[in-house]
Design a protein around this motif. Structure first.
Motif, mmCIF file in Angstrom:
data_model
loop_
_atom_site.group_PDB
_atom_site.id
_atom_site.type_symbol
_atom_site.label_atom_id
_atom_site.label_comp_id
_atom_site.label_asym_id
_atom_site.label_seq_id
_atom_site.Cartn_x
_atom_site.Cartn_y
_atom_site.Cartn_z
ATOM 1 N N SER A 191 3.465 5.890 9.536
ATOM 2 C CA SER A 191 4.313 6.735 8.715
ATOM 3 C C SER A 191 5.697 6.107 8.727
ATOM 4 C CB SER A 191 4.358 8.148 9.294
ATOM 5 O OG SER A 191 5.250 8.936 8.548
ATOM 6 N N LEU A 192 6.157 5.636 7.562
ATOM 7 C CA LEU A 192 7.418 4.903 7.481
ATOM 8 C C LEU A 192 8.334 5.487 6.420
ATOM 9 C CD1 LEU A 192 5.881 1.315 7.449
ATOM 10 C CD2 LEU A 192 6.962 2.418 9.399
ATOM 11 N N ASP A 193 9.637 5.352 6.647
ATOM 12 C CA ASP A 193 10.654 5.687 5.652
ATOM 13 C C ASP A 193 11.352 4.402 5.261
ATOM 14 O OD1 ASP A 193 10.380 8.543 5.502
ATOM 15 O OD2 ASP A 193 11.207 8.611 7.539
ATOM 16 N N LEU A 194 11.339 4.094 3.947
ATOM 17 C CA LEU A 194 11.950 2.869 3.440
ATOM 18 C C LEU A 194 13.445 3.033 3.264
ATOM 19 C CD1 LEU A 194 9.369 1.923 0.662
ATOM 20 C CD2 LEU A 194 9.510 1.027 2.987
ATOM 21 N N GLY A 195 14.175 1.962 3.597
ATOM 22 C CA GLY A 195 15.611 1.906 3.373
ATOM 23 C C GLY A 195 15.965 0.571 2.746
ATOM 24 N N THR A 202 10.455 7.483 -0.861
ATOM 25 C CA THR A 202 10.784 6.454 0.130
ATOM 26 C C THR A 202 9.871 6.536 1.353
ATOM 27 O OG1 THR A 202 12.442 7.876 1.166
ATOM 28 C CG2 THR A 202 13.216 6.367 -0.571
ATOM 29 N N SER A 203 8.831 7.374 1.285
ATOM 30 C CA SER A 203 7.887 7.506 2.401
ATOM 31 C C SER A 203 6.642 6.664 2.140
ATOM 32 C CB SER A 203 7.465 8.963 2.580
ATOM 33 O OG SER A 203 8.575 9.762 2.908
ATOM 34 N N VAL A 204 6.191 5.975 3.179
ATOM 35 C CA VAL A 204 4.993 5.137 3.092
ATOM 36 C C VAL A 204 4.015 5.581 4.176
ATOM 37 C CG1 VAL A 204 4.080 2.788 3.242
ATOM 38 C CG2 VAL A 204 6.341 3.171 2.279
ATOM 39 N N PHE A 205 2.750 5.744 3.786
ATOM 40 C CA PHE A 205 1.695 6.119 4.721
ATOM 41 C C PHE A 205 0.619 5.046 4.650
ATOM 42 C CE2 PHE A 205 3.713 9.895 3.013
ATOM 43 C CZ PHE A 205 4.176 10.496 4.182
ATOM 44 N N ASP A 223 -1.244 8.836 21.527
ATOM 45 C CA ASP A 223 -0.370 7.663 21.537
ATOM 46 C C ASP A 223 0.561 7.689 20.328
ATOM 47 O OD1 ASP A 223 -1.582 6.603 23.822
ATOM 48 O OD2 ASP A 223 -3.082 5.524 22.630
ATOM 49 N N LYS A 224 1.849 7.430 20.579
ATOM 50 C CA LYS A 224 2.842 7.400 19.503
ATOM 51 C C LYS A 224 3.890 6.340 19.858
ATOM 52 C CE LYS A 224 5.658 10.459 16.687
ATOM 53 N NZ LYS A 224 6.045 11.835 16.427
ATOM 54 N N PHE A 225 4.140 5.430 18.905
ATOM 55 C CA PHE A 225 5.090 4.348 19.134
ATOM 56 C C PHE A 225 6.056 4.254 17.962
ATOM 57 C CE2 PHE A 225 1.163 3.174 21.314
ATOM 58 C CZ PHE A 225 1.640 2.946 22.598
ATOM 59 N N PRO A 226 7.341 4.000 18.256
ATOM 60 C CA PRO A 226 8.321 3.838 17.172
ATOM 61 C C PRO A 226 8.158 2.480 16.491
ATOM 62 C CG PRO A 226 9.368 3.489 19.289
ATOM 63 C CD PRO A 226 7.948 3.908 19.578
ATOM 64 N N ILE A 227 8.504 2.436 15.218
ATOM 65 C CA ILE A 227 8.448 1.194 14.438
ATOM 66 C C ILE A 227 9.798 0.999 13.763
ATOM 67 C CG2 ILE A 227 7.421 0.020 12.451
ATOM 68 C CD1 ILE A 227 4.901 1.648 12.923
ATOM 69 N N THR A 228 10.314 -0.231 13.857
ATOM 70 C CA THR A 228 11.508 -0.623 13.119
ATOM 71 C C THR A 228 11.215 -1.963 12.463
ATOM 72 O OG1 THR A 228 12.947 0.491 14.705
ATOM 73 C CG2 THR A 228 13.977 -1.150 13.256
ATOM 74 N N LEU A 229 11.239 -1.987 11.153
ATOM 75 C CA LEU A 229 11.000 -3.214 10.392
ATOM 76 C C LEU A 229 12.287 -3.629 9.696
ATOM 77 C CD1 LEU A 229 7.623 -2.218 8.693
ATOM 78 C CD2 LEU A 229 7.929 -3.574 10.759
ATOM 79 N N LYS A 230 12.642 -4.900 9.837
ATOM 80 C CA LYS A 230 13.839 -5.440 9.195
ATOM 81 C C LYS A 230 13.405 -6.286 8.003
ATOM 82 C CE LYS A 230 17.701 -8.525 9.985
ATOM 83 N NZ LYS A 230 18.252 -9.561 10.860
ATOM 84 N N LYS A 231 13.999 -6.041 6.864
ATOM 85 C CA LYS A 231 13.679 -6.801 5.658
ATOM 86 C C LYS A 231 14.234 -8.220 5.803
ATOM 87 C CE LYS A 231 14.428 -6.688 0.678
ATOM 88 N NZ LYS A 231 15.038 -5.916 -0.415
ATOM 89 N N VAL A 232 13.336 -9.212 5.689
ATOM 90 C CA VAL A 232 13.763 -10.607 5.801
ATOM 91 C C VAL A 232 13.565 -11.378 4.501
ATOM 92 C CG1 VAL A 232 13.409 -10.746 8.291
ATOM 93 C CG2 VAL A 232 11.534 -11.319 6.756
ATOM 94 N N ALA A 253 12.511 -0.635 7.185
ATOM 95 C CA ALA A 253 11.808 0.645 7.299
ATOM 96 C C ALA A 253 11.758 1.073 8.767
ATOM 97 C CB ALA A 253 10.389 0.527 6.752
ATOM 98 N N THR A 254 11.742 2.378 8.971
ATOM 99 C CA THR A 254 11.586 2.929 10.313
ATOM 100 C C THR A 254 10.528 4.016 10.263
ATOM 101 O OG1 THR A 254 13.336 4.558 9.961
ATOM 102 C CG2 THR A 254 13.983 2.481 11.014
ATOM 103 N N GLY A 255 9.899 4.255 11.404
ATOM 104 C CA GLY A 255 8.882 5.297 11.451
ATOM 105 C C GLY A 255 8.098 5.237 12.735
ATOM 106 N N THR A 256 6.823 5.631 12.644
ATOM 107 C CA THR A 256 5.978 5.675 13.838
ATOM 108 C C THR A 256 4.561 5.219 13.521
ATOM 109 O OG1 THR A 256 5.374 7.975 13.417
ATOM 110 C CG2 THR A 256 7.228 7.595 14.908
ATOM 111 N N TRP A 257 3.887 4.768 14.559
ATOM 112 C CA TRP A 257 2.452 4.558 14.563
ATOM 113 C C TRP A 257 1.912 5.549 15.576
ATOM 114 C CZ3 TRP A 257 -1.130 3.780 18.344
ATOM 115 C CH2 TRP A 257 -2.414 3.388 17.957
ATOM 116 N N SER A 258 0.951 6.358 15.180
ATOM 117 C CA SER A 258 0.402 7.332 16.125
ATOM 118 C C SER A 258 -1.090 7.486 15.921
ATOM 119 C CB SER A 258 1.102 8.684 15.982
ATOM 120 O OG SER A 258 0.941 9.192 14.678
ATOM 121 N N LYS A 259 -1.793 7.612 17.027
ATOM 122 C CA LYS A 259 -3.227 7.824 17.016
ATOM 123 C C LYS A 259 -3.552 8.617 18.275
ATOM 124 C CE LYS A 259 -6.673 5.144 15.004
ATOM 125 N NZ LYS A 259 -7.264 3.855 14.748
ATOM 126 N N GLY A 260 -4.108 9.809 18.082
ATOM 127 C CA GLY A 260 -4.381 10.673 19.228
ATOM 128 C C GLY A 260 -3.076 11.047 19.915
#
Length: 185
Positions: A41-45, A8-11, A58-67, A49-56
């Motif tokens: 880096s995401l975890d599928l549900g 359930t992990s997506v990179f 910088d790190k930001f949370p991600i929340t994706l809703k299935k539509v 999906a939820t996870g993070t975007w990070s570079k150096g």
């Protein structure tokens, strides 16, 4: 974007330029594509999906809703309105296909032309296509619209499955009417 799924992990990695696009997606590789250092880096549900975007640092949370959901690997399954952006775009427009279920098939019933500056749909090209062939030729579905741009013209080609190798219909941008028109030979 490209990446890999493990359980359930997506990179996912972002493609930064045309050279990387050609290296990763057009030419491909005989060895598996590395995803070490990919910023997503995401975890599928079930609902997204939820996870993070990070570079150096910088790190930001991600929340994706299935539509919506489209699966055309067996009997067609479509839930919701599925809009697939195509890779082809011009300086002023990008394109997205609207897919829906029709019987046992998946069909692209229209192509949306989106003005990049206005960030809105400025034209919808409908397909009278009882065989559900529009936008279904290329295996990577996002490659079913292609472009040709010259000094005084912009043409988009929509791919259709059918026949032995499929076919395409060309639409030329009319500077007079400010829309794409079917090019008839």
């Amino acid at each position: 974007m490209y990446g890999k799924i493990s359980g359930t992990s997506v990179f996912l990695c972002e493609i930064a330029d045309d050279r990387e696009f050609d290296r990763v997606l057009v030419m491909g590789s005989k060895t598996p594509v590395g995803t070490t250092g990919c910023p997503f880096s995401l975890d599928l549900g079930e609902s997204g999906a939820t996870g993070t975007w990070s570079k150096g640092s910088d790190k930001f949370p991600i929340t994706l809703k299935k539509v919506a959901n489209l699966d055309d690997t067996g009997e067609a399954k479509v839930d919701g309105t599925v809009e697939i952006p195509f890779w082809a775009q011009t300086a002023t427009h990008r394109f997205a296909g609207v897919y829906e279920k029709a019987g046992f098939l998946v069909c692209m019933n229209k192509l949306r032309v989106i003005d990049k500056k206005k960030k809105k749909v400025v034209q919808a090209i409908a397909f009278d296509d009882d065989d559900c062939d529009a936008g279904m030729l290329m295996t990577p579905i996002y490659m079913n619209v292609q472009k040709q741009v010259g000094r005084s013209f912009e043409i988009i080609s929509v791919n259709f499955r059918g026949g032995s190798a499929g076919y395409s219909r060309d639409y030329v941008f009319s500077h007079r009417f400010k829309d794409y028109r079917l090019l008839v030979n």
